[in-house]
Design a protein around this motif. Structure first.
Motif, mmCIF file in Angstrom:
data_model
loop_
_atom_site.group_PDB
_atom_site.id
_atom_site.type_symbol
_atom_site.label_atom_id
_atom_site.label_comp_id
_atom_site.label_asym_id
_atom_site.label_seq_id
_atom_site.Cartn_x
_atom_site.Cartn_y
_atom_site.Cartn_z
ATOM 1 N N GLU A 44 -15.701 -15.163 -17.168
ATOM 2 C CA GLU A 44 -15.301 -13.961 -17.899
ATOM 3 C C GLU A 44 -16.275 -13.576 -19.009
ATOM 4 O OE1 GLU A 44 -13.055 -16.635 -17.782
ATOM 5 O OE2 GLU A 44 -12.027 -15.954 -15.979
ATOM 6 N N ALA A 45 -17.458 -14.156 -19.028
ATOM 7 C CA ALA A 45 -18.423 -13.874 -20.100
ATOM 8 C C ALA A 45 -18.792 -12.388 -20.148
ATOM 9 C CB ALA A 45 -19.667 -14.730 -19.923
ATOM 10 N N GLU A 46 -18.989 -11.794 -18.993
ATOM 11 C CA GLU A 46 -19.356 -10.367 -18.955
ATOM 12 C C GLU A 46 -18.201 -9.493 -19.454
ATOM 13 O OE1 GLU A 46 -20.790 -6.990 -15.754
ATOM 14 O OE2 GLU A 46 -20.918 -9.106 -15.195
ATOM 15 N N VAL A 47 -16.980 -9.860 -19.113
ATOM 16 C CA VAL A 47 -15.805 -9.115 -19.566
ATOM 17 C C VAL A 47 -15.703 -9.178 -21.087
ATOM 18 C CG1 VAL A 47 -13.282 -9.058 -19.524
ATOM 19 C CG2 VAL A 47 -14.554 -9.455 -17.408
ATOM 20 N N ARG A 48 -15.919 -10.379 -21.645
ATOM 21 C CA ARG A 48 -15.849 -10.518 -23.100
ATOM 22 C C ARG A 48 -16.948 -9.717 -23.791
ATOM 23 N NH1 ARG A 48 -14.932 -15.831 -21.470
ATOM 24 N NH2 ARG A 48 -17.043 -16.447 -22.063
ATOM 25 N N GLU A 49 -18.134 -9.713 -23.205
ATOM 26 C CA GLU A 49 -19.240 -8.946 -23.796
ATOM 27 C C GLU A 49 -18.934 -7.447 -23.778
ATOM 28 O OE1 GLU A 49 -22.398 -8.190 -25.919
ATOM 29 O OE2 GLU A 49 -21.728 -10.217 -25.469
ATOM 30 N N ASN A 50 -18.370 -6.970 -22.680
ATOM 31 C CA ASN A 50 -17.993 -5.552 -22.611
ATOM 32 C C ASN A 50 -16.919 -5.219 -23.635
ATOM 33 O OD1 ASN A 50 -19.786 -4.887 -20.588
ATOM 34 N ND2 ASN A 50 -18.336 -5.314 -18.948
ATOM 35 N N LEU A 51 -15.952 -6.109 -23.820
ATOM 36 C CA LEU A 51 -14.907 -5.882 -24.820
ATOM 37 C C LEU A 51 -15.511 -5.853 -26.216
ATOM 38 C CD1 LEU A 51 -11.999 -5.478 -25.654
ATOM 39 C CD2 LEU A 51 -11.668 -7.962 -25.498
ATOM 40 N N ARG A 52 -16.434 -6.775 -26.506
ATOM 41 C CA ARG A 52 -17.114 -6.768 -27.821
ATOM 42 C C ARG A 52 -17.831 -5.437 -28.052
ATOM 43 N NH1 ARG A 52 -18.559 -12.113 -26.247
ATOM 44 N NH2 ARG A 52 -17.331 -13.613 -27.415
ATOM 45 N N ARG A 53 -18.459 -4.925 -27.010
ATOM 46 C CA ARG A 53 -19.168 -3.637 -27.122
ATOM 47 C C ARG A 53 -18.192 -2.512 -27.444
ATOM 48 N NH1 ARG A 53 -19.888 -0.170 -23.125
ATOM 49 N NH2 ARG A 53 -19.528 -1.751 -21.533
ATOM 50 N N HIS A 54 -17.041 -2.496 -26.774
ATOM 51 C CA HIS A 54 -16.045 -1.450 -27.044
ATOM 52 C C HIS A 54 -15.500 -1.565 -28.462
ATOM 53 C CE1 HIS A 54 -15.918 0.395 -23.117
ATOM 54 N NE2 HIS A 54 -15.784 -0.787 -22.540
ATOM 55 N N VAL A 55 -15.265 -2.790 -28.917
ATOM 56 C CA VAL A 55 -14.774 -2.986 -30.290
ATOM 57 C C VAL A 55 -15.820 -2.492 -31.289
ATOM 58 C CG1 VAL A 55 -14.136 -4.729 -32.003
ATOM 59 C CG2 VAL A 55 -13.208 -4.852 -29.682
ATOM 60 N N ALA A 56 -17.101 -2.774 -31.027
ATOM 61 C CA ALA A 56 -18.170 -2.315 -31.920
ATOM 62 C C ALA A 56 -18.298 -0.795 -31.905
ATOM 63 C CB ALA A 56 -19.494 -2.949 -31.514
ATOM 64 N N ASN A 57 -18.047 -0.176 -30.759
ATOM 65 C CA ASN A 57 -18.148 1.289 -30.660
ATOM 66 C C ASN A 57 -16.971 2.022 -31.296
ATOM 67 O OD1 ASN A 57 -20.587 1.192 -29.316
ATOM 68 N ND2 ASN A 57 -19.669 1.314 -27.279
ATOM 69 N N HIS A 58 -15.865 1.307 -31.555
ATOM 70 C CA HIS A 58 -14.675 1.929 -32.131
ATOM 71 C C HIS A 58 -14.191 1.107 -33.333
ATOM 72 C CE1 HIS A 58 -14.481 4.613 -28.704
ATOM 73 N NE2 HIS A 58 -14.661 3.562 -27.923
ATOM 74 N N PRO A 59 -14.992 1.076 -34.399
ATOM 75 C CA PRO A 59 -14.603 0.266 -35.552
ATOM 76 C C PRO A 59 -13.318 0.789 -36.197
ATOM 77 C CG PRO A 59 -16.477 1.655 -36.101
ATOM 78 C CD PRO A 59 -16.222 1.802 -34.626
ATOM 79 N N GLY A 60 -12.419 -0.131 -36.505
ATOM 80 C CA GLY A 60 -11.158 0.247 -37.140
ATOM 81 C C GLY A 60 -10.132 0.829 -36.189
ATOM 82 N N ARG A 61 -10.456 0.907 -34.918
ATOM 83 C CA ARG A 61 -9.539 1.474 -33.927
ATOM 84 C C ARG A 61 -9.448 0.549 -32.725
ATOM 85 N NH1 ARG A 61 -10.673 7.479 -32.864
ATOM 86 N NH2 ARG A 61 -8.546 7.337 -32.115
#
Length: 105
Positions: free
Chosen positions: A74-91
C-alpha cells in the motif's frame, strides 16, 4: 419554419441572436426541481466550515490510520493520500474525498 429557443436567464457573455422574420421564438424554461440555487456568501461558508468540526476529526483519524500502515503493498496508496492532504491543507475531508475518488477510478 425554424425554431429558436430563448432562455429566461440573463447572459452577459453573448448577445441573443436576432431571429429571422419567419422564425418562431419559443421560451425555454428549466424543468421543475432544476432551478439554480443561490451561491453561498462568506458568512454562510464560515458557518458551514464550523459545522465540519466533528467530520474533520473523524476524517483525520481515518487518514492517520491509513498513513500509519506499514505494508509495502500500500506504499503507493499512502503516497497518493499524502499528496492529496498536502494539496488541501486544513481540509482533510476534501483530501480524503479526492483520494477515494482517485482510488475508485
Amino acid at each position: 419554419m425554424p425554431h429558436l429557443l430563448k432562455s429566461n436567464e440573463l447572459s452577459s457573455s453573448t448577445p441573443p441572436p436576432i431571429p429571422s422574420a419567419d422564425a418562431q421564438v419559443l421560451e425555454f424554461r428549466r424543468p421543475r426541481g432544476k432551478e439554480r440555487t443561490p451561491s453561498r456568501t462568506s458568512p454562510q461558508l464560515l458557518e458551514a466550515g464550523q459545522d465540519l468540526g466533528p467530520l474533520r476529526g473523524q476524517v483525520t483519524e481515518i487518514i492517520d490510520s491509513i498513513l500509519a500502515e506499514t505494508g509495502p503493498d500500500e506504499a503507493e496508496v499512502r503516497e497518493n493520500l499524502r499528496r492529496h492532504v498536502a494539496n488541501h491543507p486544513g481540509r482533510p475531508e476534501k483530501a480524503l474525498l479526492k483520494h477515494l475518488l482517485n482510488v475508485s477510478s
